[in-house]
Structure formats: structure tokens, C-alpha cells
Motif scaffolding. Structure first.
Motif, short mmCIF file in Angstrom:
data_model
loop_
_atom_site.label_atom_id
_atom_site.label_comp_id
_atom_site.label_asym_id
_atom_site.label_seq_id
_atom_site.Cartn_x
_atom_site.Cartn_y
_atom_site.Cartn_z
N SER B 49 0.83 -1.21 0.00
CA SER B 49 0.00 0.00 0.00
C SER B 49 0.86 1.25 0.00
CB SER B 49 -0.93 0.01 1.22
OG SER B 49 -0.22 0.43 2.38
N CYS B 63 3.33 -5.13 8.13
CA CYS B 63 2.79 -3.97 7.42
C CYS B 63 1.42 -3.59 7.97
CB CYS B 63 2.62 -4.28 5.94
SG CYS B 63 4.16 -4.66 5.11
N GLU B 64 1.25 -2.32 8.28
CA GLU B 64 -0.02 -1.75 8.74
C GLU B 64 -0.19 -2.00 10.24
OE1 GLU B 64 -1.92 -0.01 6.52
OE2 GLU B 64 -0.89 -0.67 4.70
N ALA B 67 -1.40 -5.46 11.71
CA ALA B 67 -0.39 -6.52 11.81
C ALA B 67 0.53 -6.27 13.01
CB ALA B 67 0.42 -6.61 10.52
N GLY B 70 -1.49 -6.88 16.22
CA GLY B 70 -1.67 -8.32 16.35
C GLY B 70 -0.40 -9.00 16.83
N ARG B 89 -13.89 -8.00 24.99
CA ARG B 89 -13.16 -8.33 23.77
C ARG B 89 -13.96 -7.88 22.55
NH1 ARG B 89 -9.00 -11.85 24.82
NH2 ARG B 89 -8.90 -12.93 22.84
N ALA B 90 -15.27 -8.15 22.57
CA ALA B 90 -16.13 -7.76 21.45
C ALA B 90 -16.16 -6.24 21.31
CB ALA B 90 -17.53 -8.31 21.65
N ARG B 93 -12.94 -4.88 19.83
CA ARG B 93 -12.88 -5.09 18.38
C ARG B 93 -13.85 -4.17 17.65
NH1 ARG B 93 -12.47 -11.28 20.10
NH2 ARG B 93 -10.22 -11.58 19.83
N ARG B 94 -15.04 -3.96 18.22
CA ARG B 94 -16.00 -3.03 17.60
C ARG B 94 -15.41 -1.63 17.53
NH1 ARG B 94 -19.77 0.91 18.75
NH2 ARG B 94 -19.35 0.96 20.98
N TRP B 98 -14.45 0.78 14.43
CA TRP B 98 -15.13 2.08 14.36
C TRP B 98 -14.12 3.18 14.01
CZ3 TRP B 98 -20.31 3.52 15.90
CH2 TRP B 98 -20.51 4.90 16.02
N GLU B 100 -11.08 2.76 12.73
CA GLU B 100 -10.40 2.49 11.45
C GLU B 100 -11.28 2.81 10.25
OE1 GLU B 100 -8.94 -1.47 11.78
OE2 GLU B 100 -7.28 -0.87 13.08
N ARG B 101 -12.59 2.70 10.41
CA ARG B 101 -13.46 3.00 9.26
C ARG B 101 -14.25 4.29 9.44
NH1 ARG B 101 -13.62 0.93 4.85
NH2 ARG B 101 -15.32 2.34 4.37
N LYS B 102 -15.24 4.29 10.33
CA LYS B 102 -16.15 5.43 10.42
C LYS B 102 -15.42 6.72 10.80
CE LYS B 102 -20.56 5.68 12.16
NZ LYS B 102 -21.47 5.89 11.03
N THR B 104 -12.23 7.38 10.64
CA THR B 104 -11.25 7.73 9.60
C THR B 104 -11.95 8.38 8.41
OG1 THR B 104 -9.74 6.01 10.30
CG2 THR B 104 -9.48 6.79 8.04
N ASP B 105 -13.05 7.77 7.95
CA ASP B 105 -13.75 8.30 6.78
C ASP B 105 -14.37 9.66 7.05
OD1 ASP B 105 -13.14 6.03 5.40
OD2 ASP B 105 -15.15 5.14 5.51
#
Lengths: 223, 223
Positions: B49, B63-64, B67, B70, B89-90, B93-94, B98, B100-102, B104-105
């Protein structure tokens, strides 16, 4: 787990990831289709984002595919979705993030909006320019995946794992709409045939969108 | 790990996630700042990327941020970034997804583009309309986080974990530019003060962008 319910939308890649991981782990759940765009969708009381997938296991509510995949990983004691090899684990996580961000932004947000959301929500005809941009981006991603599958048994290395499930979830939705020119990507096609033949894939091949039948080879295991 | 090198960009939230997780785990690495927009950036040969962060540990290339986080989780045998509680834990992860996507966008792609990328790459002055949209979206996210921190010790529950590191990485970049009206969010501010005081945070508070000094309270632990 008889009291487990997966709220999902059949053409949402994240929902498909969850179904494939649960299927691969042989964790039986009741699949309940939902329509996230409807005001009274049961997701709204469960997931703050209002989006599928959501898995309920007794009192436990798992929102979004990352939480469901993580839970499946926990249930299977880290043996199903990842290998023990550090490099394969890193590659699995890199590819998962790649699909969740880059592939989603550049391909799915464009092509699924034009091909699926617009007809479903009656938002008018698809735009030729958007379709072209999404298809151009898709070609680049498929070439990248063809390169990976030429040199490896599975996407992240020597064993099937989470990266294969995430990639298959994304590509299978696009395949429904006939967006993938498989003949151009022979190694990727061979990988996809192997994915399609797995028992976890069976329920996905039965999905149908009202008014939009799939491409002819969609549920053909030997296409 | 004396031969470990983290290639990072100080104002990239994912790079900050990696630094916080490595710091929290007390894994010493050599931090090498990179400029991903330059043609000869060493990232290009490492991450398909082309983006930071990338961690090299001997022959292993991570990378990223997913990773790297983790791998930190693997190194710490699952005891540092997550609790054993299924619901926490759930939620971890939620929330990670959130951000990383919402987040960030809706927020970072707008505000960091206007406030950071444009001056850095000389792309012209910020656009008032884009700034307004990004700040409006940010308010909604901060209100959501204020609600979470009012009822919990840490973002995902009773113990500090990955969700706190991811959230602090994102918010700290916006805080540099003075984008967070902390007085409006007292529980979130209390959480952020606790995050800022941790040793893992120290190197972030020394980051400076040439020509753009931080807001006065940026590196003040008791603001």
C-alpha cells in the motif's frame, strides 16, 4: 449453539465474512436476514453504527465482522483463522485490513452503490463514470490478488485462514453481479473454485436479490 | 529487540497506534520517521500500500497497524491489549473497527487532509465547508465517546486495552491541531489525561510538524 442468532444482510461483505467464519468453524447459528436501511430494522437497538452483521450468543452481543471473527478465533483457540507462523499471521492481518479499507473504499463503495444500493433504494440508474472508476480500481486489486495466488496455496500462505474468508466474502458479492472477469486471473479463479466448494460457502450461493438474478456461473461450482 | 525498526509518520494515526502499543508492551524499537509522499520513501519496497507503519523485526516485516498490534498481542500472549472477558473483547474489536473505518472516513480523511496534508504538500488553503463538515462529524463521535467514558473506567470496559490505544492515537493527532474542545467532554478529558500520563505517550508529545506548532496544551499533562 442453539440460541445464537446472526443478523445479516446477504450482500454485505462483512455479513458474508461472518457467515463464512461461523460456517468454517462449524458453529451453528440461526441466520436472520435484515434490511439495515429500514427504520424499524432490529440492528438499530443493537449496534451503534446501525450496520450488520450482529451476532447474539445468549446475552453476548457481537457487533461488526471484526468482533465476530475475533470471537470465532477465541472459540477455536486461535487454530482456525490463523496459522502459528509469524509471517503468515502478519500477512493475514495486512490483507484483512486491505479489504476492509482500500478495497472497500475504492471498489465496494462505488460498485455496490451503483449495482445494488441504487436499484434496492430506487436511487436512479447507475452512473457510467462511477462504474468505470470502480471497475478500473477492481482490476488493480484483482491483479494484486492474482500475483499472490500464483505463488501461494492460499492467500496469506500455506493454509486456509481469515484472509481467504474475507477476500471470498468481498469477491463473491461482486461475482453475483458479474463484475469479475475470471478468465483474466487463472490462479485467483483456481483459488475461488476451491473456496466455493467448501461447505461454508453453500448458503451464500443460495442468496438472491429480488429483481436481480445472479450471473449464470454464480452458483456453479465448476465454472 | 535491538534490531527492530519502526518506519512511521508521526501524524498518521495508525503509526501512533503502533508506537503506543509497542510502548505499552515495553518492546523497544528504533523509530525511523518516513515521508510516505516522497518517491524514494523506503516504505514503497516494503508495504504494497506504500503506507506507514511498517515494523521490521529481523526478517519479519509487519505492514499496517493491524499486523503490528496483532504481533504485539501475540508477543504478550493475549494479556496486554485484551481482557479475557468476552463482552470487553467484542467491544474492543467493535471500537477498533469504528476508528479504522467510520472515524477515519468521516473525520480524519477530512480534517487531517485540510489541516495537515494541504500545508505539507502545498495544496492550497483549507476549505471552510470541508472543515465545517469534518468538525460536525467529530462532535458526534466525541459525544459518543463521552457517553462511553461516563460509564466505564476505560473505553471498552474495566481495563486499559487496545481500544484506548487506538482512540488515543486518533484523538492525539486532532488535539495537536487544537480540534478538540475538551471542556465539552469532561469524562473523555479525564480519560485522555490518564492516557497522556502513561510512559508510552511520552514520545508522541514530543512530535512537531515543521511550520505548524501544536496547540498550547498539547504536551501539558494536566491541561
Amino acid at each position: 449453539m442453539a440460541d445464537s442468532v446472526l443478523l445479516h444482510f446477504a450482500f454485505d461483505p462483512g455479513s458474508r465474512c461472518a457467515r463464512l467464519a461461523l460456517g468454517e468453524a462449524k458453529i451453528a447459528v440461526r441466520e436472520t436476514p435484515v434490511k439495515p436501511w429500514e427504520d424499524d430494522c432490529p440492528l438499530h437497538g443493537l449496534n451503534p453504527s446501525g450496520m450488520p452483521p450482529v451476532l447474539k450468543v445468549g446475552d453476548l452481543v457481537l457487533c461488526e465482522s471484526a468482533a465476530i471473527l475475533g470471537w470465532v478465533d477465541d472459540q477455536t483457540e486461535g487454530k482456525l483463522l490463523f496459522t502459528r507462523d509469524d509471517a503468515e499471521r502478519a500477512e493475514t492481518r495486512r490483507l484483512t485490513g486491505w479489504f476492509e479499507r482500500k478495497f472497500t473504499d475504492e471498489v465496494q463503495a462505488v460498485l455496490l452503490h451503483e449495482r445494488m444500493e441504487k436499484p434496492l433504494l430506487r436511487l436512479g440508474p447507475p452512473e457510467a463514470r462511477a462504474l468505470r472508476a470502480g471497475r478500473e480500481a477492481l482490476k488493480g486489486h484483482l491483479a494484486e490478488l492474482e500475483g499472490l495466488t500464483q505463488g501461494r496455496d492460499w492467500l496469506a500462505g500455506r493454509r486456509l485462514g481469515q484472509a481467504d474468508l474475507v477476500a471470498a466474502a468481498h469477491l463473491s458479492v461482486l461475482d453475483y453481479f458479474g463484475e469479475i472477469a475470471w478468465a483474466t486471473y487463472p490462479a485467483l479463479k483456481d483459488w475461488y473454485v476451491r473456496m466455493k466448494c467448501r461447505p461454508c460457502f453453500r448458503s451464500l450461493l443460495g442468496d438472491r436479490l429480488p429483481g436481480q438474478p445472479p450471473v449464470a456461473h454464480y452458483d456453479d461450482l465448476d465454472f
